[in-house]
Design an enzyme around this catalytic site. Structure first.
Site, PDB file in Angstrom:
ATOM      1  N   ASP A   1       0.841  -1.203   0.000  1.00 18.99           N
ATOM      2  CA  ASP A   1       0.000   0.000   0.000  1.00 18.99           C
ATOM      3  C   ASP A   1       0.882   1.263   0.000  1.00 18.99           C
ATOM      4  O   ASP A   1       0.679   2.194  -0.787  1.00 18.99           O
ATOM      5  CB  ASP A   1      -0.902  -0.033   1.237  1.00 18.99           C
ATOM      6  CG  ASP A   1      -2.011   1.001   1.193  1.00 18.99           C
ATOM      7  OD1 ASP A   1      -2.338   1.479   0.097  1.00 18.99           O
ATOM      8  OD2 ASP A   1      -2.560   1.317   2.258  1.00 18.99           O
TER       9      ASP A   1
ATOM     10  N   LYS B   1      -8.778   9.008 -10.693  1.00 18.41           N
ATOM     11  CA  LYS B   1      -8.406   7.610 -10.406  1.00 18.41           C
ATOM     12  C   LYS B   1      -6.995   7.288 -10.897  1.00 18.41           C
ATOM     13  O   LYS B   1      -6.665   7.526 -12.047  1.00 18.41           O
ATOM     14  CB  LYS B   1      -9.397   6.650 -11.071  1.00 18.41           C
ATOM     15  CG  LYS B   1     -10.805   6.782 -10.518  1.00 18.41           C
ATOM     16  CD  LYS B   1     -11.721   5.708 -11.038  1.00 18.41           C
ATOM     17  CE  LYS B   1     -12.134   5.944 -12.465  1.00 18.41           C
ATOM     18  NZ  LYS B   1     -13.198   5.018 -12.901  1.00 18.41           N
TER      19      LYS B   1
HETATM   20  C1  LIG Z   1       3.347   7.428   1.054  1.00 21.99           C
HETATM   21  C2  LIG Z   1       2.292   7.017   2.070  1.00 21.99           C
HETATM   22  C3  LIG Z   1       1.177   6.228   1.410  1.00 21.99           C
HETATM   23  C4  LIG Z   1       0.237   5.825   2.480  1.00 21.99           C
HETATM   24  C5  LIG Z   1      -0.828   4.950   1.862  1.00 21.99           C
HETATM   25  C6  LIG Z   1      -1.868   4.678   2.915  1.00 21.99           C
HETATM   26  C7  LIG Z   1      -3.188   4.903   2.276  1.00 21.99           C
HETATM   27  C8  LIG Z   1      -4.286   4.398   3.148  1.00 21.99           C
HETATM   28  O1  LIG Z   1      -4.114   3.568   3.991  1.00 21.99           O
HETATM   29  S1  LIG Z   1      -5.788   5.048   2.886  1.00 21.99           S
HETATM   30  C9  LIG Z   1      -6.827   4.174   4.052  1.00 21.99           C
HETATM   31  C10 LIG Z   1      -7.637   3.111   3.404  1.00 21.99           C
HETATM   32  N1  LIG Z   1      -8.550   3.665   2.473  1.00 21.99           N
HETATM   33  C11 LIG Z   1      -9.711   4.257   2.864  1.00 21.99           C
HETATM   34  O2  LIG Z   1     -10.036   4.336   4.022  1.00 21.99           O
HETATM   35  C12 LIG Z   1     -10.573   4.820   1.759  1.00 21.99           C
HETATM   36  C13 LIG Z   1     -12.054   4.754   2.111  1.00 21.99           C
HETATM   37  N2  LIG Z   1     -12.804   5.173   0.963  1.00 21.99           N
HETATM   38  C14 LIG Z   1     -13.101   6.493   0.771  1.00 21.99           C
HETATM   39  O3  LIG Z   1     -12.830   7.341   1.614  1.00 21.99           O
HETATM   40  C15 LIG Z   1     -13.749   6.872  -0.513  1.00 21.99           C
HETATM   41  O4  LIG Z   1     -14.422   5.777  -1.047  1.00 21.99           O
HETATM   42  C16 LIG Z   1     -12.715   7.376  -1.564  1.00 21.99           C
HETATM   43  C17 LIG Z   1     -11.996   8.638  -1.023  1.00 21.99           C
HETATM   44  C18 LIG Z   1     -11.642   6.311  -1.885  1.00 21.99           C
HETATM   45  C19 LIG Z   1     -13.436   7.709  -2.857  1.00 21.99           C
HETATM   46  O5  LIG Z   1     -14.526   8.518  -2.511  1.00 21.99           O
HETATM   47  P1  LIG Z   1     -14.950   9.750  -3.444  1.00 21.99           P
HETATM   48  O6  LIG Z   1     -13.889  10.775  -3.482  1.00 21.99           O
HETATM   49  O7  LIG Z   1     -16.304  10.155  -2.973  1.00 21.99           O
HETATM   50  O8  LIG Z   1     -14.981   9.104  -4.875  1.00 21.99           O
HETATM   51  P2  LIG Z   1     -16.229   8.539  -5.700  1.00 21.99           P
HETATM   52  O9  LIG Z   1     -16.898   9.714  -6.312  1.00 21.99           O
HETATM   53  O10 LIG Z   1     -17.022   7.581  -4.884  1.00 21.99           O
HETATM   54  O11 LIG Z   1     -15.443   7.704  -6.797  1.00 21.99           O
HETATM   55  C20 LIG Z   1     -14.585   8.330  -7.726  1.00 21.99           C
HETATM   56  C21 LIG Z   1     -14.351   7.323  -8.837  1.00 21.99           C
HETATM   57  O12 LIG Z   1     -13.630   6.191  -8.278  1.00 21.99           O
HETATM   58  C22 LIG Z   1     -14.371   4.978  -8.447  1.00 21.99           C
HETATM   59  N3  LIG Z   1     -14.171   4.167  -7.259  1.00 21.99           N
HETATM   60  C23 LIG Z   1     -14.219   4.566  -5.967  1.00 21.99           C
HETATM   61  N4  LIG Z   1     -13.961   3.516  -5.153  1.00 21.99           N
HETATM   62  C24 LIG Z   1     -13.750   2.450  -5.948  1.00 21.99           C
HETATM   63  C25 LIG Z   1     -13.432   1.084  -5.702  1.00 21.99           C
HETATM   64  N5  LIG Z   1     -13.259   0.615  -4.461  1.00 21.99           N
HETATM   65  N6  LIG Z   1     -13.280   0.274  -6.765  1.00 21.99           N
HETATM   66  C26 LIG Z   1     -13.424   0.730  -8.047  1.00 21.99           C
HETATM   67  N7  LIG Z   1     -13.721   2.038  -8.345  1.00 21.99           N
HETATM   68  C27 LIG Z   1     -13.882   2.861  -7.302  1.00 21.99           C
HETATM   69  C28 LIG Z   1     -15.823   5.431  -8.600  1.00 21.99           C
HETATM   70  O13 LIG Z   1     -16.578   4.477  -9.319  1.00 21.99           O
HETATM   71  C29 LIG Z   1     -15.656   6.722  -9.400  1.00 21.99           C
HETATM   72  O14 LIG Z   1     -15.378   6.398 -10.743  1.00 21.99           O
HETATM   73  P3  LIG Z   1     -15.877   7.364 -11.954  1.00 21.99           P
HETATM   74  O15 LIG Z   1     -15.218   8.704 -11.703  1.00 21.99           O
HETATM   75  O16 LIG Z   1     -15.379   6.695 -13.184  1.00 21.99           O
HETATM   76  O17 LIG Z   1     -17.366   7.432 -11.820  1.00 21.99           O
END
Ligand SMILES: CCCCCCCC(=O)SCCNC(=O)CCNC(=O)[C@H](O)C(C)(C)COP(=O)(O)OP(=O)(O)OC[C@H]1O[C@@H](n2cnc3c(N)ncnc32)[C@H](O)[C@@H]1OP(=O)(O)O
Length: 237
Positions: free
Chosen positions: A161, A204
Site C-alpha cells: 500500500d 483515479k
Molecule cells: C506514502 C504514504 C502512502 C500511504 C498509503 C496509505 C493509504 C491508506 O491507507 S488510505 C486508508 C484506506 N482507504 C480508505 O479508508 C478509503 C475509504 N474510501 C473512501 O474514503 C472513498 O471511497 C474514496 C476517497 C476512496 C473515494 O470517494 P470519493 O472521493 O467520494 O470518490 P467517488 O466519487 O465515490 O469515486 C470516484 C471514482 O472512483 C471509483 N471508485 C471509488 N472507489 C472504488 C473502488 N473501491 N473500486 C473501483 N472504483 C472505485 C468510482 O466508481 C468513481 O469512478 P468514476 O469517476 O469513473 O465514476
C-alpha cells in the site's frame, strides 16, 4: 533463519542501550506525548540506514543512492508524522471539526515507523519521476511475524500500500488493493517492491507492483491498486 533473527534481536537490544536519544517503543508504556516531545524526534528522517540494516539492504541502498546522483532518481524521506500541510489536506476532507480531534491527532504517527530500529518495518523508497515508478527496499523485522519464521501477509500488504501510494503524490486514498501472495517471505529478509503508475483517469490512479527477492529469482507477490485523489469539495464523514 530464526537463529539469525534472534541474533539480530540481541544486537538491536544491545544497541538500544547504547544509543542516546533513540525514541522508545510505544510498548514501553511511555505517555505517547513523550514520543513527540522534541522537534528532533518529529523531524527525524527514518528512511536512512541504521545498525539493524542487513548487508543486502545496505548494498541496495548504496546502489540506489548512486542512481540519485544524476537526478533521475530521488530518495523519499520518511517521517513519523505527516507535514502540517499534508495533515491539513486530509483532516479538512475527512474529519468533522465539531468532534474536537486535535488532541488525539497530535499524538498520531505513521504506524510503520512506530517500531524501534530493526524490529518492524525497515524501508526506504526511491522514486523515478519521469518513469512514474518507485522501488521500495523493505526488511521486515521479527515483530512482523505471521506463520512462524515468515512475514505476516498484512505486513506485506501494508508495505505494498505504501509503495504504491508513493507513486502517486498528493492527497490520495487507497480505494482498492488486490494482492496475489505467491511465495512466503522469510522473516528478516530483504525484498524489493517495484511499483508503477499504469493509468490516470480523472481522479483515479491505477497502479501495480511486484515483490521480489534481492536476486530477483523469487517472485513473492504481485498486486494492483486503485487510488483516488481526494476531492476537496467533498466531505466523507
Ligand atoms: C506514502 C504514504 C502512502 C500511504 C498509503 C496509505 C493509504 C491508506 O491507507 S488510505 C486508508 C484506506 N482507504 C480508505 O479508508 C478509503 C475509504 N474510501 C473512501 O474514503 C472513498 O471511497 C474514496 C476517497 C476512496 C473515494 O470517494 P470519493 O472521493 O467520494 O470518490 P467517488 O466519487 O465515490 O469515486 C470516484 C471514482 O472512483 C471509483 N471508485 C471509488 N472507489 C472504488 C473502488 N473501491 N473500486 C473501483 N472504483 C472505485 C468510482 O466508481 C468513481 O469512478 P468514476 O469517476 O469513473 O465514476
Amino acid at each position: 533463519m530464526l537463529r539469525s533473527c534472534t541474533a539480530g534481536l540481541r544486537s538491536i537490544w544491545a544497541l538500544r542501550g547504547r544509543r542516546e536519544g533513540a525514541p522508545r517503543l510505544s510498548t514501553d508504556l511511555q505517555p505517547a506525548r513523550r514520543l513527540f516531545s522534541t522537534e528532533k524526534v518529529i523531524h527525524k528522517d527514518w528512511a536512512l540506514p541504521n545498525p539493524s540494516w542487513s548487508k543486502d539492504l545496505k548494498l541496495l541502498f548504496d546502489q540506489f543512492m548512486k542512481k540519485c546522483e544524476d537526478g533521475s532518481w530521488e530518495r523519499l524521506p520518511s517521517y513519523k508524522r505527516r507535514s502540517t500541510q499534508e495533515s491539513e489536506d486530509f483532516t479538512t476532507y475527512f474529519l468533522d471539526p465539531k468532534l474536537g480531534e486535535e488532541e488525539r491527532l497530535s499524538q498520531a504517527q505513521l504506524f510503520t515507523r512506530g517500531f524501534e530500529d530493526g524490529l518492524g518495518f525497515e524501508y526506504v523508497i526511491f522514486k523515478n519521476n519521469d518513469e512514474k515508478r518507485t522501488v521500495c527496499l523493505f526488511q521486515g523485522g521479527p515483530y512482523l511475524q505471521g506463520v512462524p519464521g515468515l512475514l505476516h501477509g498484512g505486513a506485506m500488504a501494508t508495505m505494498i500500500d505504501i509503495a504504491l501510494g508513493s507513486c502517486t503524490g498528493g492527497a490520495v486514498m487507497t480505494a482498492n488493493l488486490n494482492i496475489n501472495f505467491k511465495r512466503p517471505v522469510p522473516l528478516c529478509s530483504v525484498v524489493v517492491i517495484n511499483s508503477q503508475l499504469d493509468k490516470l483517469e480523472g481522479r483515479k490512479l491505477f497502479l501495480s507492483c511486484n515483490v521480489r527477492s534481492v536476486d530477483e529469482k523469487t517472485l513473492y507477490s504481485e498486486a494492483t491498486g486503485l487510488f483516488i485523489k481526494v476531492d476537496p469539495e467533498k466531505r466523507s464523514t
